[in-house]
Design a protein around this motif. Structure first.
Motif, PDB file in Angstrom:
ATOM      1  N   ILE A  32       0.834  -1.203   0.000  1.00  0.00           N
ATOM      2  CA  ILE A  32       0.000   0.000   0.000  1.00  0.00           C
ATOM      3  C   ILE A  32       0.871   1.256   0.000  1.00  0.00           C
ATOM      4  O   ILE A  32       0.612   2.214  -0.740  1.00  0.00           O
ATOM      5  CB  ILE A  32      -0.954  -0.018   1.213  1.00  0.00           C
ATOM      6  CG1 ILE A  32      -2.012  -1.111   1.032  1.00  0.00           C
ATOM      7  CG2 ILE A  32      -1.618   1.341   1.404  1.00  0.00           C
ATOM      8  CD1 ILE A  32      -2.896  -1.320   2.252  1.00  0.00           C
ATOM      9  N   ILE A  33       1.914   1.260   0.821  1.00  0.00           N
ATOM     10  CA  ILE A  33       2.819   2.415   0.867  1.00  0.00           C
ATOM     11  C   ILE A  33       3.572   2.553  -0.455  1.00  0.00           C
ATOM     12  O   ILE A  33       3.776   3.667  -0.961  1.00  0.00           O
ATOM     13  CB  ILE A  33       3.805   2.277   2.043  1.00  0.00           C
ATOM     14  CG1 ILE A  33       3.049   2.293   3.371  1.00  0.00           C
ATOM     15  CG2 ILE A  33       4.837   3.397   2.017  1.00  0.00           C
ATOM     16  CD1 ILE A  33       2.216   3.536   3.609  1.00  0.00           C
ATOM     17  N   CYS A  63      -0.193   6.330   8.950  1.00  0.00           N
ATOM     18  CA  CYS A  63      -0.441   6.177   7.514  1.00  0.00           C
ATOM     19  C   CYS A  63      -1.883   5.766   7.217  1.00  0.00           C
ATOM     20  O   CYS A  63      -2.154   5.147   6.180  1.00  0.00           O
ATOM     21  CB  CYS A  63       0.516   5.143   6.921  1.00  0.00           C
ATOM     22  SG  CYS A  63       2.250   5.660   6.904  1.00  0.00           S
ATOM     23  N   VAL A  64      -2.802   6.097   8.096  1.00  0.00           N
ATOM     24  CA  VAL A  64      -4.194   5.676   7.930  1.00  0.00           C
ATOM     25  C   VAL A  64      -4.792   6.094   6.585  1.00  0.00           C
ATOM     26  O   VAL A  64      -5.485   5.293   5.933  1.00  0.00           O
ATOM     27  CB  VAL A  64      -5.054   6.204   9.099  1.00  0.00           C
ATOM     28  CG1 VAL A  64      -6.545   6.079   8.787  1.00  0.00           C
ATOM     29  CG2 VAL A  64      -4.727   5.443  10.376  1.00  0.00           C
ATOM     30  N   PRO A  65      -4.574   7.332   6.101  1.00  0.00           N
ATOM     31  CA  PRO A  65      -5.239   7.742   4.849  1.00  0.00           C
ATOM     32  C   PRO A  65      -4.931   6.839   3.662  1.00  0.00           C
ATOM     33  O   PRO A  65      -5.775   6.684   2.767  1.00  0.00           O
ATOM     34  CB  PRO A  65      -4.696   9.157   4.611  1.00  0.00           C
ATOM     35  CG  PRO A  65      -4.328   9.655   5.970  1.00  0.00           C
ATOM     36  CD  PRO A  65      -3.809   8.452   6.693  1.00  0.00           C
ATOM     37  N   TYR A  66      -3.749   6.236   3.649  1.00  0.00           N
ATOM     38  CA  TYR A  66      -3.365   5.428   2.496  1.00  0.00           C
ATOM     39  C   TYR A  66      -4.072   4.077   2.459  1.00  0.00           C
ATOM     40  O   TYR A  66      -4.107   3.416   1.414  1.00  0.00           O
ATOM     41  CB  TYR A  66      -1.846   5.225   2.491  1.00  0.00           C
ATOM     42  CG  TYR A  66      -1.094   6.526   2.454  1.00  0.00           C
ATOM     43  CD1 TYR A  66      -1.198   7.377   1.361  1.00  0.00           C
ATOM     44  CD2 TYR A  66      -0.315   6.932   3.528  1.00  0.00           C
ATOM     45  CE1 TYR A  66      -0.536   8.588   1.325  1.00  0.00           C
ATOM     46  CE2 TYR A  66       0.360   8.142   3.506  1.00  0.00           C
ATOM     47  CZ  TYR A  66       0.242   8.968   2.404  1.00  0.00           C
ATOM     48  OH  TYR A  66       0.891  10.171   2.382  1.00  0.00           O
ATOM     49  N   VAL A  67      -4.637   3.671   3.583  1.00  0.00           N
ATOM     50  CA  VAL A  67      -5.323   2.381   3.647  1.00  0.00           C
ATOM     51  C   VAL A  67      -6.788   2.506   3.225  1.00  0.00           C
ATOM     52  O   VAL A  67      -7.410   1.528   2.812  1.00  0.00           O
ATOM     53  CB  VAL A  67      -5.218   1.802   5.080  1.00  0.00           C
ATOM     54  CG1 VAL A  67      -5.906   0.449   5.179  1.00  0.00           C
ATOM     55  CG2 VAL A  67      -3.757   1.664   5.493  1.00  0.00           C
ATOM     56  N   LEU A  68      -7.329   3.712   3.298  1.00  0.00           N
ATOM     57  CA  LEU A  68      -8.758   3.914   3.050  1.00  0.00           C
ATOM     58  C   LEU A  68      -9.250   3.335   1.720  1.00  0.00           C
ATOM     59  O   LEU A  68     -10.315   2.705   1.681  1.00  0.00           O
ATOM     60  CB  LEU A  68      -9.096   5.410   3.120  1.00  0.00           C
ATOM     61  CG  LEU A  68      -8.922   6.084   4.486  1.00  0.00           C
ATOM     62  CD1 LEU A  68      -9.319   7.552   4.399  1.00  0.00           C
ATOM     63  CD2 LEU A  68      -9.733   5.380   5.553  1.00  0.00           C
ATOM     64  N   PRO A  79     -14.698   5.285  11.162  1.00  0.00           N
ATOM     65  CA  PRO A  79     -13.752   5.839  12.153  1.00  0.00           C
ATOM     66  C   PRO A  79     -12.432   6.283  11.527  1.00  0.00           C
ATOM     67  O   PRO A  79     -11.841   7.279  11.953  1.00  0.00           O
ATOM     68  CB  PRO A  79     -13.536   4.672  13.127  1.00  0.00           C
ATOM     69  CG  PRO A  79     -14.723   3.801  12.961  1.00  0.00           C
ATOM     70  CD  PRO A  79     -15.104   3.908  11.525  1.00  0.00           C
ATOM     71  N   LEU A  80     -11.978   5.555  10.503  1.00  0.00           N
ATOM     72  CA  LEU A  80     -10.718   5.918   9.858  1.00  0.00           C
ATOM     73  C   LEU A  80     -10.875   7.181   9.019  1.00  0.00           C
ATOM     74  O   LEU A  80      -9.946   7.989   8.916  1.00  0.00           O
ATOM     75  CB  LEU A  80     -10.223   4.764   8.994  1.00  0.00           C
ATOM     76  CG  LEU A  80      -9.881   3.473   9.751  1.00  0.00           C
ATOM     77  CD1 LEU A  80      -9.365   2.417   8.789  1.00  0.00           C
ATOM     78  CD2 LEU A  80      -8.855   3.739  10.841  1.00  0.00           C
ATOM     79  N   LYS A  81     -12.044   7.351   8.422  1.00  0.00           N
ATOM     80  CA  LYS A  81     -12.306   8.603   7.702  1.00  0.00           C
ATOM     81  C   LYS A  81     -12.271   9.787   8.661  1.00  0.00           C
ATOM     82  O   LYS A  81     -11.747  10.858   8.328  1.00  0.00           O
ATOM     83  CB  LYS A  81     -13.672   8.538   7.009  1.00  0.00           C
ATOM     84  CG  LYS A  81     -13.698   7.743   5.719  1.00  0.00           C
ATOM     85  CD  LYS A  81     -15.068   7.848   5.068  1.00  0.00           C
ATOM     86  CE  LYS A  81     -15.103   7.156   3.721  1.00  0.00           C
ATOM     87  NZ  LYS A  81     -16.447   7.264   3.082  1.00  0.00           N
ATOM     88  N   GLU A 128      -1.944  17.004   2.858  1.00  0.00           N
ATOM     89  CA  GLU A 128      -2.623  16.867   4.150  1.00  0.00           C
ATOM     90  C   GLU A 128      -2.475  15.473   4.751  1.00  0.00           C
ATOM     91  O   GLU A 128      -2.775  15.272   5.930  1.00  0.00           O
ATOM     92  CB  GLU A 128      -4.117  17.189   3.996  1.00  0.00           C
ATOM     93  CG  GLU A 128      -4.403  18.619   3.583  1.00  0.00           C
ATOM     94  CD  GLU A 128      -4.476  18.788   2.075  1.00  0.00           C
ATOM     95  OE1 GLU A 128      -5.161  19.716   1.612  1.00  0.00           O
ATOM     96  OE2 GLU A 128      -3.856  17.971   1.354  1.00  0.00           O
ATOM     97  N   TYR A 129      -2.021  14.506   3.945  1.00  0.00           N
ATOM     98  CA  TYR A 129      -1.887  13.140   4.444  1.00  0.00           C
ATOM     99  C   TYR A 129      -0.583  12.915   5.210  1.00  0.00           C
ATOM    100  O   TYR A 129      -0.398  11.850   5.799  1.00  0.00           O
ATOM    101  CB  TYR A 129      -1.960  12.137   3.293  1.00  0.00           C
ATOM    102  CG  TYR A 129      -3.359  11.895   2.771  1.00  0.00           C
ATOM    103  CD1 TYR A 129      -4.457  12.562   3.307  1.00  0.00           C
ATOM    104  CD2 TYR A 129      -3.585  10.997   1.732  1.00  0.00           C
ATOM    105  CE1 TYR A 129      -5.738  12.346   2.821  1.00  0.00           C
ATOM    106  CE2 TYR A 129      -4.866  10.764   1.243  1.00  0.00           C
ATOM    107  CZ  TYR A 129      -5.934  11.445   1.784  1.00  0.00           C
ATOM    108  OH  TYR A 129      -7.200  11.219   1.303  1.00  0.00           O
ATOM    109  N   ARG A 130       0.318  13.896   5.171  1.00  0.00           N
ATOM    110  CA  ARG A 130       1.532  13.744   5.968  1.00  0.00           C
ATOM    111  C   ARG A 130       1.261  14.251   7.382  1.00  0.00           C
ATOM    112  O   ARG A 130       0.883  15.405   7.581  1.00  0.00           O
ATOM    113  CB  ARG A 130       2.710  14.520   5.386  1.00  0.00           C
ATOM    114  CG  ARG A 130       4.013  14.242   6.151  1.00  0.00           C
ATOM    115  CD  ARG A 130       5.100  15.255   5.852  1.00  0.00           C
ATOM    116  NE  ARG A 130       6.367  14.894   6.477  1.00  0.00           N
ATOM    117  CZ  ARG A 130       6.732  15.265   7.708  1.00  0.00           C
ATOM    118  NH1 ARG A 130       5.911  15.996   8.455  1.00  0.00           N
ATOM    119  NH2 ARG A 130       7.903  14.901   8.194  1.00  0.00           N
ATOM    120  N   LYS A 131       1.478  13.405   8.361  1.00  0.00           N
ATOM    121  CA  LYS A 131       1.255  13.797   9.745  1.00  0.00           C
ATOM    122  C   LYS A 131       2.226  14.909  10.138  1.00  0.00           C
ATOM    123  O   LYS A 131       3.422  14.840   9.853  1.00  0.00           O
ATOM    124  CB  LYS A 131       1.455  12.600  10.675  1.00  0.00           C
ATOM    125  CG  LYS A 131       1.260  12.946  12.145  1.00  0.00           C
ATOM    126  CD  LYS A 131       1.663  11.793  13.039  1.00  0.00           C
ATOM    127  CE  LYS A 131       1.612  12.205  14.499  1.00  0.00           C
ATOM    128  NZ  LYS A 131       2.123  11.155  15.403  1.00  0.00           N
TER     129      LYS A 131
END
Length: 418
Positions: A32-33, A63-68, A79-81, A128-131
């Motif tokens: 995924i990454i 890295c939650v956004p990349y799994v969506l 919850p992940l959204k 925005e996906y980078r923490k």
């Protein structure tokens, strides 16, 4: 799928070989990454028994956004959204906080350099996906650094009590929301090493008037940043410091991959090799570069002459997956300034002496005060061990030995075979 296979890595602790098998959910996570870093989408079937572990790993690695895109279960998806929305909101809060500080400094003619944060996020497909955690600015002129500190205090910031050998933290609480954000104002680009030549090279590369900042436009605002070659060298030291002191996850490898893909034609890799060789972190650079190629899809055209043993890269990525994201060190962690071939009582004294200098950077310059400062440093260490870390001295020293064996994989401050 490229990485769904039986992967076995080996790490040696105290002469004993321990085998680590990469679990299926870890292989899925890496795919995924890899897709996120190469802007591709693979067909990935996630078995129910792997789902919970995969999501836990994604959360641990920020890295939650990349799994969506790979989830179909609404009960897990919602919850992940929500977490992703909070991450995106945090990005814009940090962005505005950075603008506020930059405007304050520029209005008062205080030169600075923006480090990482929104600067590196700008090279992600979705910034925005980078923490983001805090804001890091670098001021390498003493007088200007002191001016900046006074200016911040006069504008509602408060000094952070944390002790550091390379930055001063400042806290700002927003009156309307009550949220407190952190500015780390660096007077050194990274902390001190026990290996003096590495410190000398860092000072030479990033010292006053050593480079001319370039400018990066982020969300309509222009910031001074490090030139590409210096930025690359800085990221290596940033990763090294985290690896030695608290560990880091895959996010910093993503930073490195996206940045190199964007700037590789502007980076002087011969200069990188020279700096790394002279400061004895060439193996660190090699293993990071090769790991980014194997697992994150970094192009082979980026510094193509550099390679590293694939088995060591597998061990390295396994460590990063197990360690979590930046600043998620174990409670029993006693940081080491480098890797040691053998741990002896003198090793602990050496590390204690360095920590004394970190805690007392000015008083530590007077050798006559060292005995008293050693005692104070040791008392503080014991207090932190039993109260803050909630562990024991024996467990802390045992973990230190294990962490030292782990860090030897990178052969830090060692240029053998080169």
């Amino acid at each position: 799928m490229q990485y769904i296979r039986n992967v076995e890595t080996q790490i040696c602790y105290y002469g004993r070989v321990q085998r680590f098998f990469m679990e299926t959910f870890e292989q899925i996570f890496l795919q995924i990454i890899h897709d996120a870093c190469t802007n591709k989408t693979s067909s990935i079937d996630i078995a129910p028994q792997d789902m919970d572990a995969l999501l836990a790993l994604a959360k641990d690695q920020s890295c939650v956004p990349y799994v969506l895109p790979y989830l179909n279960d609404k009960n897990r998806l919602e919850p992940l959204k929500y977490q992703t929305k909070l991450m995106m909101l945090n990005y814009y809060q940090i962005d505005q906080f950075t603008r506020r500080i930059a405007a304050l400094f520029e209005a008062n003619q205080i030169p600075y350099v923006l480090l990482k944060g929104i600067s590196l996020a700008a090279f992600y497909p979705v910034s925005e996906y980078r923490k983001l955690g805090d804001v890091d600015l670098y001021i390498n002129e003493k007088e200007q650094f002191e001016r900046a500190g006074k200016l911040l205090l006069a504008n509602g910031f408060k000094k952070d009590d944390d002790v550091s050998d390379h930055h001063q933290g400042y806290l700002y609480t927003f009156p309307k929301t009550g949220r407190t954000l952190i500015l780390e104002l660096h007077f050194r680009i990274v902390g001190l090493y026990q290996y003096a030549p590495a410190n000398q090279i860092v000072d030479a590369v990033f010292g006053f008037n050593a480079f001319q900042p370039e400018h990066q436009i982020i969300n309509g605002t222009t910031y001074p940043v490090l030139p590409p070659t210096q930025y690359t060298f800085y990221m290596l030291h940033h990763m090294l410091k985290h690896y030695l002191y608290s560990g880091f996850g895959i996010r910093l490898l993503c930073d490195f991959t996206f940045y190199l893909e964007h700037f590789y034609s502007q980076i002087d890799f011969d200069q990188i090799h020279s700096w790394c060789h002279d400061s004895k972190i060439l193996h660190l650079y090699e293993i990071i570069l090769e790991t980014c190629r194997i697992y994150l899809g970094l192009s082979e055209t980026v510094d193509p002459t550099v390679h590293y043993d694939r088995r060591d890269c597998e061990s390295f990525i396994q460590q990063l997956l197990a360690g979590g994201d930046v600043n998620k060190a174990t409670a029993a962690a006693l940081v080491g300034s480098t890797s040691y071939s053998r741990i002896t009582p003198f090793t602990y004294l050496k590390e204690g002496h360095l920590q004394m200098h970190v805690r007392f950077p000015k008083l530590g310059k007077c050798p006559l005060l060292w005995p008293a400062l050693w005692i104070i440093t040791f008392v503080c260490f014991l207090h932190n061990t039993y109260t803050l870390r909630n562990t024991t001295l024996k467990e802390t020293l045992r973990s230190f030995k294990q962490d030292n064996q782990r860090s030897k994989l990178l052969r830090i401050f060692d240029n053998t075979d080169n």
